[in-house]
Design an enzyme around this catalytic site. Structure first.
Site, PDB file in Angstrom:
ATOM      1  N   ASP A  16      47.674  38.346  50.516  1.00  0.00           N
ATOM      2  CA  ASP A  16      48.431  38.099  48.904  1.00  0.00           C
ATOM      3  C   ASP A  16      49.839  38.096  48.845  1.00  0.00           C
ATOM      4  O   ASP A  16      50.284  37.121  48.260  1.00  0.00           O
ATOM      5  CB  ASP A  16      47.658  39.219  47.908  1.00  0.00           C
ATOM      6  N   ARG A  98      54.274  53.706  41.377  1.00  0.00           N
ATOM      7  CA  ARG A  98      54.839  52.445  40.986  1.00  0.00           C
ATOM      8  C   ARG A  98      56.140  52.490  40.285  1.00  0.00           C
ATOM      9  O   ARG A  98      57.279  51.430  40.550  1.00  0.00           O
ATOM     10  CB  ARG A  98      54.007  52.020  39.779  1.00  0.00           C
ATOM     11  N   ASP A 127      48.909  48.195  37.200  1.00  0.00           N
ATOM     12  CA  ASP A 127      49.871  48.100  37.937  1.00  0.00           C
ATOM     13  C   ASP A 127      50.766  46.964  37.202  1.00  0.00           C
ATOM     14  O   ASP A 127      52.305  47.266  37.338  1.00  0.00           O
ATOM     15  CB  ASP A 127      49.609  47.811  39.368  1.00  0.00           C
ATOM     16  N   SER A 181      38.891  46.893  47.346  1.00  0.00           N
ATOM     17  CA  SER A 181      40.145  46.717  47.225  1.00  0.00           C
ATOM     18  C   SER A 181      40.995  48.247  47.675  1.00  0.00           C
ATOM     19  O   SER A 181      40.329  49.168  46.876  1.00  0.00           O
ATOM     20  CB  SER A 181      40.746  46.569  46.052  1.00  0.00           C
TER      21      SER A 181
END
Length: 403
Positions: A16, A98, A127, A181
């Protein structure tokens, strides 16, 4: 699009973000700086450097950094002082990573003169919010590029076709759909989507990678002692360790005993419900241990107030407001409470469970003299009569009014 001259991309080296890297070059015609953070996800990071170089990134524009100690010391530990749980269960393993990534992206952007940052989060998840709230809090005029909200590469087939067109290497296991995922760091690993989307179906054992099944854990319990200073864990079984080393050791102990598995249906900030399978072995031990040391060192009023503040604090982190003034205010109050939170907790690990079986502290508020069932000379039980009558006064007056 032509306004963007240089962008700092949060880059993993996977399919990705490699596609995103090339897409930024072809769509925006800009210079790309890649940033890859080692937060303890357990993957080799040097392949990300080679992949970036293969895609034309200059060596001086490739940043690969080991942030494990910073992650645990400055983000995980402050959060654990609050005993933060989102919706009663989730130890916020993805959420707390994050802001650190966003912080370093902005720092690198300032150092390299970049005018934009980019991430690979989708337009459905939390996110994107966490990254971008962090970016804007630290550099309000930064341009943010979120490819998943802009491009037309809306399927795995299109991603692979783009990669092949631009000669981006594709791992063999990436040509088929991944069964779910994954996000990982030193605090936890999560799995969601695909085979996990039906909340009625139990997750298969192959989903779990950091913990043995509780049924397969040792038949004999493991005992461990965790030592705290001012609310932070500093030693395991008498051995002082750095924050990241300590959490790594607790992960080992927890994983071997099947501790820290969670199947959660959570309310995302963007509004939808999602199902996640989480493994947080060391964090689960740390959470129980911290509450154990607070039991013996914190005053009842301080502890109860902390418990009232905790859901709000956890929600702020989950929603991406780590850099907000309200989170900092709550953190200051929480940290103020942790002065006396020093001592040792003994825990029993057994087949998926962790429980406190002993605690001691030089700042202990526990008084055997006062609590004993035997005769004592420090507590006059007759004092309780007045205490009870004063607390009952408003109830008695209310009853008289209603009679």
């Amino acid at each position: 699009m032509s306004d963007v001259k240089k962008v700092v991309l949060a880059y993993s080296g996977g399919l990705d973000t490699s596609v995103i890297l090339k897409w930024l070059q072809t769509t925006y015609g800009c210079e790309v700086v890649t940033f890859t953070a080692d937060l303890g996800q357990g993957e080799e990071l040097e392949p990300a450097r080679k992949k970036a170089e293969l895609l034309g990134i200059k060596p001086e524009n490739i940043y690969i950094e080991d942030l494990r100690e910073t992650f645990v010391k400055d983000f995980v530990f402050p959060m654990f002082r609050a005993n933060a749980l989102y919706e009663g269960f989730y130890l916020l393993g993805t959420s707390i990573a994050r802001p650190l990534i966003a912080q370093r992206q902005i720092e690198i952007a300032k150092a390299t003169g970049a005018d934009a940052v980019a991430h690979g989060a989708t337009g459905k998840g939390n996110d994107q919010v966490r990254f971008e709230l962090g970016y804007y809090a630290l550099k309000p005029d930064i341009k943010v590029i979120a490819p998943w909200r802009e491009w037309d590469l809306t399927s795995r087939t299109r991603l692979i076709a783009f990669a092949e067109e631009h000669q981006i290497p594709i791992a063999k296991d990436k040509r088929g759909e991944a069964p779910f995922s994954v996000d990982a760091n030193l605090l936890h690993i999560s799995a969601e989507g695909k085979v996990l989307e039906d909340p009625w179906q139990e997750a298969e054992e192959y989903v779990y990678s950091r913990t043995v099944a509780p049924e397969q854990a040792p038949d004999k319990p493991t005992y461990v002692e965790v030592e705290f200073e001012r609310g932070d864990a500093v030693a395991v079984d008498g051995k002082r360790m750095s924050p990241a080393t300590l959490l790594t050791e607790l992960n080992r102990l927890g994983g071997a005993n099947g501790i820290g598995r969670l199947d959660l249906l959570e309310g995302r900030f963007v509004g939808m419900k999602s199902r996640g399978i989480y493994e947080t072995p060391g964090g689960t031990i740390l959470y129980v241990a911290h509450r154990g040391i607070e039991q013996i060192t914190l005053d009842r009023g301080a502890m109860h107030l902390k418990d009232e503040l905790m859901p709000r604090y956890a929600e702020l982190i989950y929603n991406g407001f780590w850099f907000s003034p309200e989170r900092k205010m709550l953190q200051a109050a929480i940290d103020q409470s942790q002065g006396p939170v020093t001592g040792t907790v003994r825990l029993k690990l057994y087949k998926g469970s962790v429980s406190v079986v002993g605690r001691k502290s030089p700042n202990s508020l526990y008084s055997l003299e006062h609590v004993t069932f035997e005769e004592d000379s420090v507590y006059d039980q007759r004092d309780a009569q007045g205490f009870i009558k004063l607390n009952a006064l408003r109830l008695r007056l209310l009853n008289r009014q209603q009679s």
